[in-house]
Design an enzyme around this catalytic site. Structure first.
Site, PDB file in Angstrom:
ATOM      1  N   HIS A   8      55.828  43.790 -18.508  1.00  0.00           N
ATOM      2  CA  HIS A   8      54.583  44.394 -18.958  1.00  0.00           C
ATOM      3  C   HIS A   8      53.712  43.402 -19.735  1.00  0.00           C
ATOM      4  O   HIS A   8      54.202  42.524 -20.430  1.00  0.00           O
ATOM      5  CB  HIS A   8      54.880  45.621 -19.835  1.00  0.00           C
ATOM      6  CG  HIS A   8      55.651  45.270 -21.074  1.00  0.00           C
ATOM      7  ND1 HIS A   8      55.047  44.909 -22.252  1.00  0.00           N
ATOM      8  CD2 HIS A   8      56.983  45.205 -21.293  1.00  0.00           C
ATOM      9  CE1 HIS A   8      55.970  44.636 -23.155  1.00  0.00           C
ATOM     10  NE2 HIS A   8      57.155  44.818 -22.592  1.00  0.00           N
ATOM     11  N   ASP A   9      52.424  43.552 -19.584  1.00  0.00           N
ATOM     12  CA  ASP A   9      51.412  42.826 -20.351  1.00  0.00           C
ATOM     13  C   ASP A   9      51.474  41.307 -20.178  1.00  0.00           C
ATOM     14  O   ASP A   9      51.039  40.567 -21.065  1.00  0.00           O
ATOM     15  CB  ASP A   9      51.502  43.182 -21.848  1.00  0.00           C
ATOM     16  CG  ASP A   9      51.297  44.667 -22.088  1.00  0.00           C
ATOM     17  OD1 ASP A   9      50.246  45.175 -21.647  1.00  0.00           O
ATOM     18  OD2 ASP A   9      52.183  45.304 -22.685  1.00  0.00           O
ATOM     19  N   GLY A  26      58.036  40.641 -21.685  1.00  0.00           N
ATOM     20  CA  GLY A  26      56.683  41.132 -21.918  1.00  0.00           C
ATOM     21  C   GLY A  26      55.796  40.147 -22.652  1.00  0.00           C
ATOM     22  O   GLY A  26      56.263  39.304 -23.405  1.00  0.00           O
TER      23      GLY A  26
END
Length: 146
Positions: A8-9, A26
């Protein structure tokens, strides 16, 4: 490539190569034209600079400066990605100033802040050198050293 995980991200620049089994936690940032070898885990919040090369099997837990080669467990810097810079068409003058900046920062025995000050006063500030210094100055996880 196969078995690569982007968590994520994460932010991945243009023309980045992620070899087999690269695993990014992440919030990882990889700038344009970086190459990451196979079976490389990358810790959360790590930044890998533009045109950097990370050798296969490395475990990256700190930032890799732009234009540099890093490898190993723990990883260390192995100079500039000279072959990659030449292949990408960087002018000889820019490569010369980057090499000088690299040597001052990582081979002179100065600490990082002293090295940055010395590079700013002694090395011509072409765009590549400015990016190199800004990346190091703004590192939040710390940078891999030689």
């Amino acid at each position: 490539m196969a078995y690569t995980h982007v968590a994520h991200d994460c932010r991945i620049g243009n023309h980045v190569v992620l070899s087999n089994a690269v695993n990014m936690a992440g919030h990882v940032t990889i700038e344009d034209w970086a190459i990451i070898g196979g079976i490389v885990p990358i810790h959360q919040f790590v930044c890998i600079g533009a045109h950097a090369f990370v050798g296969g099997g490395s475990r990256v837990s700190q930032d890799v400066p732009p234009y540099c080669r890093a490898a190993g467990v723990p990883p260390r810097l192995y100079g500039l990605n000279s072959v990659g810079l030449e292949r990408r068409g960087f002018p000889a003058e820019s490569r010369k100033y980057l090499k000088r900046a690299y040597r001052i920062l990582f081979q002179s025995g100065l600490n990082v802040s002293q090295g940055i000050d010395r590079v700013e006063s002694e090395v011509r500030q072409v765009p590549e050198v400015r990016h190199f210094l800004d990346f190091i100055r703004n590192s939040e996880r710390g940078i891999i050293l030689g």
